[in-house]
Design a protein around this motif. Structure first.
Motif, short mmCIF file in Angstrom:
data_model
loop_
_atom_site.label_atom_id
_atom_site.label_comp_id
_atom_site.label_asym_id
_atom_site.label_seq_id
_atom_site.Cartn_x
_atom_site.Cartn_y
_atom_site.Cartn_z
N GLY A 63 0.82 -1.21 0.00
CA GLY A 63 0.00 0.00 0.00
C GLY A 63 0.85 1.26 0.00
O GLY A 63 0.54 2.23 -0.69
N VAL A 64 1.93 1.24 0.76
CA VAL A 64 2.84 2.39 0.80
C VAL A 64 3.47 2.62 -0.57
O VAL A 64 3.53 3.75 -1.06
N VAL A 65 3.91 1.54 -1.22
CA VAL A 65 4.53 1.67 -2.54
C VAL A 65 3.53 2.24 -3.54
O VAL A 65 3.87 3.13 -4.34
N ARG A 66 2.30 1.75 -3.51
CA ARG A 66 1.28 2.27 -4.44
C ARG A 66 1.02 3.76 -4.22
O ARG A 66 0.94 4.54 -5.17
N GLU A 67 0.87 4.16 -2.97
CA GLU A 67 0.60 5.58 -2.69
C GLU A 67 1.82 6.44 -3.02
O GLU A 67 1.69 7.54 -3.56
N LEU A 68 3.01 5.93 -2.72
CA LEU A 68 4.23 6.67 -3.03
C LEU A 68 4.39 6.84 -4.53
O LEU A 68 4.86 7.89 -4.99
N ALA A 69 3.99 5.84 -5.31
CA ALA A 69 4.08 5.94 -6.77
C ALA A 69 3.23 7.11 -7.28
O ALA A 69 3.59 7.75 -8.26
N THR A 70 2.13 7.39 -6.61
CA THR A 70 1.30 8.53 -6.98
C THR A 70 1.97 9.85 -6.57
O THR A 70 2.01 10.81 -7.34
N LEU A 71 2.51 9.89 -5.36
CA LEU A 71 3.11 11.13 -4.84
C LEU A 71 4.46 11.45 -5.48
O LEU A 71 4.82 12.61 -5.61
N MET A 72 5.22 10.42 -5.83
CA MET A 72 6.56 10.61 -6.41
C MET A 72 6.55 10.09 -7.85
O MET A 72 7.45 9.35 -8.26
N SER A 73 5.58 10.50 -8.63
CA SER A 73 5.42 9.97 -9.99
C SER A 73 6.58 10.37 -10.90
O SER A 73 6.81 9.72 -11.92
N SER A 74 7.32 11.40 -10.55
CA SER A 74 8.44 11.83 -11.40
C SER A 74 9.69 11.00 -11.15
O SER A 74 10.70 11.19 -11.82
N GLY A 75 9.65 10.07 -10.22
CA GLY A 75 10.81 9.21 -9.98
C GLY A 75 11.61 9.63 -8.77
O GLY A 75 11.12 10.35 -7.90
N GLY A 76 12.84 9.16 -8.71
CA GLY A 76 13.69 9.50 -7.59
C GLY A 76 13.43 8.67 -6.35
O GLY A 76 13.62 9.14 -5.24
N VAL A 77 12.96 7.42 -6.54
CA VAL A 77 12.66 6.55 -5.41
C VAL A 77 13.59 5.34 -5.44
O VAL A 77 13.78 4.73 -6.49
#
Length: 131
Positions: A63-77
């Motif tokens: 769930g964290v990865v899915r939400e983070l993918a939305t918040l950090m859609s430009s990359g850098g993770v």
């Protein structure tokens, strides 16, 4: 947010060592042990240049990865995979995955390379294109 790196790790020894190494490498770091705190920091005022997410011991990692993918859609993770699990595929462009066992220096090096690559890319203009 003026931090270069936002670090989320539920394991305090790993978090402390990685934070110290990143600071020693010259980065400004915000470190936390909870997704709630990390999410608040992201929503408060801008995105870090890099987000390091340690999946080891993290409740609801998917769930964290899915939400983070939305918040950090430009990359850098940078995802740090748990030793006892298959490393997840990066869910978005600009994401990297490192699997345990892993050295703290390798994580700091990966962050440095991600940030250097981000600086080398042309910045998007207001229309989403590049100049």
């Amino acid at each position: 947010m003026s931090n270069d790196v936002l670090l989320l790790s539920a394991d305090w020894p790993s978090r402390a060592l990685l934070r110290a190494q990143l600071i020693e490498s010259g980065f400004e770091v915000f470190a936390t042990d909870s997704w709630e705190s990390a999410r608040q920091e992201l929503l408060r005022g801008g995105l870090p240049r890099a987000f390091v997410l340690d999946l080891h011991g993290l409740a609801d990692a998917g769930g964290v990865v899915r939400e983070l993918a939305t918040l950090m859609s430009s990359g850098g993770v940078l995802l740090l995979g748990a030793a006892d699990a298959r490393a997840p595929d990066p869910p978005a462009p600009g994401w990297r995955v490192l699997s345990r066992p892993i050295r703290i220096g390798a994580v700091a090096g990966a962050v440095a390379r991600m940030l250097a690559a981000a600086c080398a890319r042309p910045a998007p203009d207001q229309d989403g294109g590049t100049d």
